[in-house]
Design a protein around this motif. Structure first.
Motif, PDB file in Angstrom:
ATOM      1  N   LEU A  65       0.837  -1.191   0.000  1.00  0.00           N
ATOM      2  CA  LEU A  65       0.000   0.000   0.000  1.00  0.00           C
ATOM      3  C   LEU A  65       0.876   1.246   0.000  1.00  0.00           C
ATOM      4  CD1 LEU A  65      -2.878   1.273   0.357  1.00  0.00           C
ATOM      5  CD2 LEU A  65      -2.420   1.232   2.816  1.00  0.00           C
ATOM      6  N   GLY A  66       0.561   2.194  -0.883  1.00  0.00           N
ATOM      7  CA  GLY A  66       1.259   3.471  -0.917  1.00  0.00           C
ATOM      8  C   GLY A  66       2.517   3.496  -1.752  1.00  0.00           C
ATOM      9  N   SER A  67       2.789   2.408  -2.479  1.00  0.00           N
ATOM     10  CA  SER A  67       3.992   2.360  -3.298  1.00  0.00           C
ATOM     11  C   SER A  67       3.649   1.842  -4.690  1.00  0.00           C
ATOM     12  CB  SER A  67       5.028   1.425  -2.657  1.00  0.00           C
ATOM     13  OG  SER A  67       6.134   1.231  -3.529  1.00  0.00           O
ATOM     14  N   PRO A  68       4.299   2.398  -5.732  1.00  0.00           N
ATOM     15  CA  PRO A  68       4.099   1.862  -7.078  1.00  0.00           C
ATOM     16  C   PRO A  68       4.827   0.546  -7.295  1.00  0.00           C
ATOM     17  CG  PRO A  68       5.713   3.631  -7.129  1.00  0.00           C
ATOM     18  CD  PRO A  68       5.175   3.580  -5.726  1.00  0.00           C
ATOM     19  N   ARG A  69       5.694   0.186  -6.362  1.00  0.00           N
ATOM     20  CA  ARG A  69       6.501  -1.031  -6.485  1.00  0.00           C
ATOM     21  C   ARG A  69       5.641  -2.261  -6.220  1.00  0.00           C
ATOM     22  NH1 ARG A  69       9.784  -4.995  -7.159  1.00  0.00           N
ATOM     23  NH2 ARG A  69      11.983  -4.835  -6.644  1.00  0.00           N
ATOM     24  N   VAL A  70       5.754  -3.253  -7.085  1.00  0.00           N
ATOM     25  CA  VAL A  70       5.106  -4.541  -6.860  1.00  0.00           C
ATOM     26  C   VAL A  70       6.173  -5.631  -6.967  1.00  0.00           C
ATOM     27  CG1 VAL A  70       2.865  -3.795  -7.714  1.00  0.00           C
ATOM     28  CG2 VAL A  70       4.505  -4.829  -9.297  1.00  0.00           C
ATOM     29  N   PHE A  71       5.916  -6.740  -6.291  1.00  0.00           N
ATOM     30  CA  PHE A  71       6.833  -7.873  -6.312  1.00  0.00           C
ATOM     31  C   PHE A  71       6.121  -9.046  -6.967  1.00  0.00           C
ATOM     32  CE2 PHE A  71       7.995  -5.084  -2.879  1.00  0.00           C
ATOM     33  CZ  PHE A  71       9.384  -5.034  -2.933  1.00  0.00           C
ATOM     34  N   ARG A  72       6.564  -9.407  -8.159  1.00  0.00           N
ATOM     35  CA  ARG A  72       5.975 -10.509  -8.901  1.00  0.00           C
ATOM     36  C   ARG A  72       6.868 -11.742  -8.742  1.00  0.00           C
ATOM     37  NH1 ARG A  72       4.370  -9.027 -14.938  1.00  0.00           N
ATOM     38  NH2 ARG A  72       3.710 -11.207 -14.790  1.00  0.00           N
ATOM     39  N   LEU A  73       6.280 -12.810  -8.267  1.00  0.00           N
ATOM     40  CA  LEU A  73       7.022 -14.035  -7.978  1.00  0.00           C
ATOM     41  C   LEU A  73       6.435 -15.198  -8.761  1.00  0.00           C
ATOM     42  CD1 LEU A  73       7.207 -13.679  -4.084  1.00  0.00           C
ATOM     43  CD2 LEU A  73       8.667 -12.606  -5.807  1.00  0.00           C
ATOM     44  N   LYS A  74       7.275 -16.162  -9.060  1.00  0.00           N
ATOM     45  CA  LYS A  74       6.828 -17.327  -9.822  1.00  0.00           C
ATOM     46  C   LYS A  74       7.475 -18.577  -9.255  1.00  0.00           C
ATOM     47  CE  LYS A  74       6.461 -17.084 -14.334  1.00  0.00           C
ATOM     48  NZ  LYS A  74       6.808 -17.062 -15.794  1.00  0.00           N
ATOM     49  N   GLY A  75       6.656 -19.607  -9.030  1.00  0.00           N
ATOM     50  CA  GLY A  75       7.162 -20.903  -8.613  1.00  0.00           C
ATOM     51  C   GLY A  75       7.249 -21.841  -9.795  1.00  0.00           C
ATOM     52  N   ASN A  76       7.765 -23.026  -9.550  1.00  0.00           N
ATOM     53  CA  ASN A  76       7.855 -24.010 -10.633  1.00  0.00           C
ATOM     54  C   ASN A  76       6.487 -24.571 -10.998  1.00  0.00           C
ATOM     55  OD1 ASN A  76      10.658 -23.989 -11.140  1.00  0.00           O
ATOM     56  ND2 ASN A  76      11.017 -25.190  -9.291  1.00  0.00           N
ATOM     57  N   THR A  77       5.603 -24.655  -9.992  1.00  0.00           N
ATOM     58  CA  THR A  77       4.274 -25.218 -10.224  1.00  0.00           C
ATOM     59  C   THR A  77       3.238 -24.377  -9.499  1.00  0.00           C
ATOM     60  OG1 THR A  77       4.342 -26.648  -8.270  1.00  0.00           O
ATOM     61  CG2 THR A  77       5.257 -27.544 -10.319  1.00  0.00           C
ATOM     62  N   ALA A  78       1.986 -24.569  -9.892  1.00  0.00           N
ATOM     63  CA  ALA A  78       0.886 -23.878  -9.213  1.00  0.00           C
ATOM     64  C   ALA A  78       0.783 -24.341  -7.765  1.00  0.00           C
ATOM     65  CB  ALA A  78      -0.421 -24.143  -9.952  1.00  0.00           C
ATOM     66  N   GLY A  79       1.069 -25.624  -7.509  1.00  0.00           N
ATOM     67  CA  GLY A  79       1.013 -26.139  -6.145  1.00  0.00           C
ATOM     68  C   GLY A  79       2.053 -25.486  -5.246  1.00  0.00           C
ATOM     69  N   GLU A  80       3.237 -25.261  -5.801  1.00  0.00           N
ATOM     70  CA  GLU A  80       4.297 -24.635  -5.013  1.00  0.00           C
ATOM     71  C   GLU A  80       3.931 -23.203  -4.637  1.00  0.00           C
ATOM     72  OE1 GLU A  80       9.146 -23.919  -5.231  1.00  0.00           O
ATOM     73  OE2 GLU A  80       7.984 -24.068  -7.099  1.00  0.00           O
ATOM     74  N   ILE A  81       3.420 -22.461  -5.614  1.00  0.00           N
ATOM     75  CA  ILE A  81       3.082 -21.070  -5.316  1.00  0.00           C
ATOM     76  C   ILE A  81       1.870 -20.994  -4.392  1.00  0.00           C
ATOM     77  CG2 ILE A  81       1.408 -20.323  -7.073  1.00  0.00           C
ATOM     78  CD1 ILE A  81       4.757 -18.604  -6.265  1.00  0.00           C
ATOM     79  N   LYS A  82       0.987 -21.984  -4.457  1.00  0.00           N
ATOM     80  CA  LYS A  82      -0.163 -22.015  -3.550  1.00  0.00           C
ATOM     81  C   LYS A  82       0.302 -22.172  -2.105  1.00  0.00           C
ATOM     82  CE  LYS A  82      -4.473 -24.472  -2.590  1.00  0.00           C
ATOM     83  NZ  LYS A  82      -5.359 -25.624  -2.978  1.00  0.00           N
ATOM     84  N   GLU A  83       1.325 -23.002  -1.890  1.00  0.00           N
ATOM     85  CA  GLU A  83       1.885 -23.163  -0.547  1.00  0.00           C
ATOM     86  C   GLU A  83       2.454 -21.844  -0.027  1.00  0.00           C
ATOM     87  OE1 GLU A  83       4.760 -26.250  -0.649  1.00  0.00           O
ATOM     88  OE2 GLU A  83       3.289 -27.859  -1.048  1.00  0.00           O
ATOM     89  N   TRP A  84       3.124 -21.110  -0.913  1.00  0.00           N
ATOM     90  CA  TRP A  84       3.676 -19.813  -0.506  1.00  0.00           C
ATOM     91  C   TRP A  84       2.567 -18.820  -0.178  1.00  0.00           C
ATOM     92  CZ3 TRP A  84       8.262 -17.975   0.946  1.00  0.00           C
ATOM     93  CH2 TRP A  84       9.395 -18.746   0.704  1.00  0.00           C
ATOM     94  N   VAL A  85       1.519 -18.809  -1.001  1.00  0.00           N
ATOM     95  CA  VAL A  85       0.398 -17.897  -0.753  1.00  0.00           C
ATOM     96  C   VAL A  85      -0.240 -18.192   0.599  1.00  0.00           C
ATOM     97  CG1 VAL A  85      -1.919 -17.246  -1.503  1.00  0.00           C
ATOM     98  CG2 VAL A  85      -0.080 -17.431  -3.182  1.00  0.00           C
ATOM     99  N   GLU A  86      -0.446 -19.463   0.903  1.00  0.00           N
ATOM    100  CA  GLU A  86      -1.065 -19.829   2.177  1.00  0.00           C
ATOM    101  C   GLU A  86      -0.177 -19.425   3.360  1.00  0.00           C
ATOM    102  OE1 GLU A  86      -1.750 -23.996   1.786  1.00  0.00           O
ATOM    103  OE2 GLU A  86      -3.577 -23.759   0.568  1.00  0.00           O
ATOM    104  N   ALA A  87       1.119 -19.642   3.229  1.00  0.00           N
ATOM    105  CA  ALA A  87       2.042 -19.264   4.303  1.00  0.00           C
ATOM    106  C   ALA A  87       2.094 -17.747   4.463  1.00  0.00           C
ATOM    107  CB  ALA A  87       3.434 -19.811   4.013  1.00  0.00           C
ATOM    108  N   LEU A  88       2.146 -17.039   3.341  1.00  0.00           N
ATOM    109  CA  LEU A  88       2.187 -15.578   3.392  1.00  0.00           C
ATOM    110  C   LEU A  88       0.935 -15.007   4.051  1.00  0.00           C
ATOM    111  CD1 LEU A  88       3.678 -14.883  -0.143  1.00  0.00           C
ATOM    112  CD2 LEU A  88       4.665 -14.053   1.997  1.00  0.00           C
ATOM    113  N   LYS A  89      -0.208 -15.557   3.721  1.00  0.00           N
ATOM    114  CA  LYS A  89      -1.454 -15.047   4.282  1.00  0.00           C
ATOM    115  C   LYS A  89      -1.506 -15.230   5.791  1.00  0.00           C
ATOM    116  CE  LYS A  89      -4.437 -15.201   0.200  1.00  0.00           C
ATOM    117  NZ  LYS A  89      -5.638 -15.799  -0.432  1.00  0.00           N
ATOM    118  N   LYS A  90      -0.944 -16.325   6.302  1.00  0.00           N
ATOM    119  CA  LYS A  90      -0.923 -16.535   7.751  1.00  0.00           C
ATOM    120  C   LYS A  90      -0.077 -15.471   8.443  1.00  0.00           C
ATOM    121  CE  LYS A  90      -1.720 -21.531   7.650  1.00  0.00           C
ATOM    122  NZ  LYS A  90      -1.135 -22.875   7.910  1.00  0.00           N
TER     123      LYS A  90
END
Length: 353
Positions: A114-139
């Protein structure tokens, strides 16, 4: 060439020394003792691994970076062995939005502060891998201060992600004897010194935690020579405004009784000695015992203290150590210990719970 402090410290009569009531407590340095306690952080699940990050350069490409998610903070590094992170996103200090950005490419996600034009775009090898990161990040995000209320004081600052940062209150709480404080001064002579030494910093001090939990600095400047300065006085006279950056580095070592006694002994030996720079530039070290030198420039003083504590390799001469050697750029060789990452003290931050 400790031009930052010699130009900027003690600019008025009231600031030439600490207040008389605190100065009297410091006259007999044999009576100084230190606190060896430290606070602990709330623990959450730690997650680490390699992800690709979209660069923001003119030629945009996906680059592998090593990510670590710990205690409401996401770090990434060039390599998994690096000490200093390339970026730090502290969810207690900023508010972020996180989501999968492209349903057709579910292995990607975006973190938008919030408040910054900067965004961080990340990519995993698989959708399952990035889903694990999303769940951990949300916690981590949902239990953070940035989730409870909107925070953008940090994100409006230029390249806010470049350094981990802490508030002054938090700094005073976690400091332990033997930690390091690095200074980057606004003064022109200090800029010249940094150019000559090839460093981001022009001054360094040894941090002390006194028995009453007060924070103090052991430093050498051209104005005062070697002295113990209370952090409360440093802040009272607003000397922090003379610097573009004050950076804290934690010394990772057990503070034994012997460690604290040796530190107090060193302070007694060096207090009141002269500031000297010429020795470091024009003369070779004579291999004097730590604490017995006639005078010191700032980094020589800290290096001599570390040598007294047997934290520096025997082959390293304190007179050859510059402020930048206590940074992550050109680190001095340590033994039996290590220095943590460079952490910016942000005086506009409130206390982090």
């Amino acid at each position: 060439m400790d031009s930052g402090p010699q130009e900027n410290h003690h600019k008025n009569e009231n600031a030439s020394k600490t207040d008389s009531d605190t100065q009297s407590d410091l006259n007999d340095l044999r009576s100084i003792s230190f606190s060896s306690t430290s606070s602990t952080e709330e623990e959450l699940m730690v997650k680490a691994g390699w992800l690709r990050k979209k660069s923001t350069h003119l030629i945009k490409r996906w680059q592998w970076r090593y990510f670590v998610l710990k205690d409401h903070v996401l770090f990434y590094y060039n390599n998994d062995s690096d000490q200093q992170p390339r970026a730090t996103i502290n969810f207690n200090q900023i508010t972020v939005d996180i989501n999968v950005i492209n349903p057709e490419s579910p292995e990607e996600l975006i973190i938008k502060p919030l408040g910054s034009p900067r965004v961080f775009r990340l990519k995993g090898n698989t959708a399952g891998e990035i889903k694990e990161w999303v769940e951990a990040l949300k916690k981590h995000i949902k239990t953070s201060e940035g989730f409870k209320e909107q925070k953008y004081m940090v994100t409006i600052k230029k390249e806010f992600w470049r350094y981990p940062r802490i508030s002054n209150d938090r700094f005073e709480e976690i400091v332990q004897t033997g930690d390091i404080l690095l200074f980057r001064s606004k003064a022109i002579p200090a800029k010249m010194q940094r150019a000559v030494t090839g460093s981001k910093y022009d001054h360094v001090a040894l941090l002390l935690k006194l028995q009453d939990d007060q924070v103090a600095l052991l430093e050498s400047t051209s104005q005062t020579g070697v002295q113990v300065l209370l952090w409360a006085d440093f802040m009272r006279y607003q000397w922090h405004l003379l610097y573009t950056r004050l950076v804290y580095r934690k010394l990772n070592i057990e503070r034994t009784d012997q460690f604290l006694e040796k530190t107090a002994e060193f302070i007694q030996e060096v207090s009141g000695k002269k500031y000297r720079l010429a020795k470091a530039i024009f003369k070779k070290s004579k291999g004097l015992d730590p604490g017995s030198e006639e005078g010191y420039f700032c980094s020589e003083l800290v290096a001599s203290a570390y040598k007294k504590l047997k934290l520096i390799e025997e082959k390293v001469h304190p007179s050859r150590v510059w402020p930048g050697n206590f940074s992550t750029e050109k680190p001095v060789e340590l033994t039996g210990c290590s220095l943590g990452p460079e952490v910016l003290i942000d005086f506009e931050l409130g206390f982090e719970e």
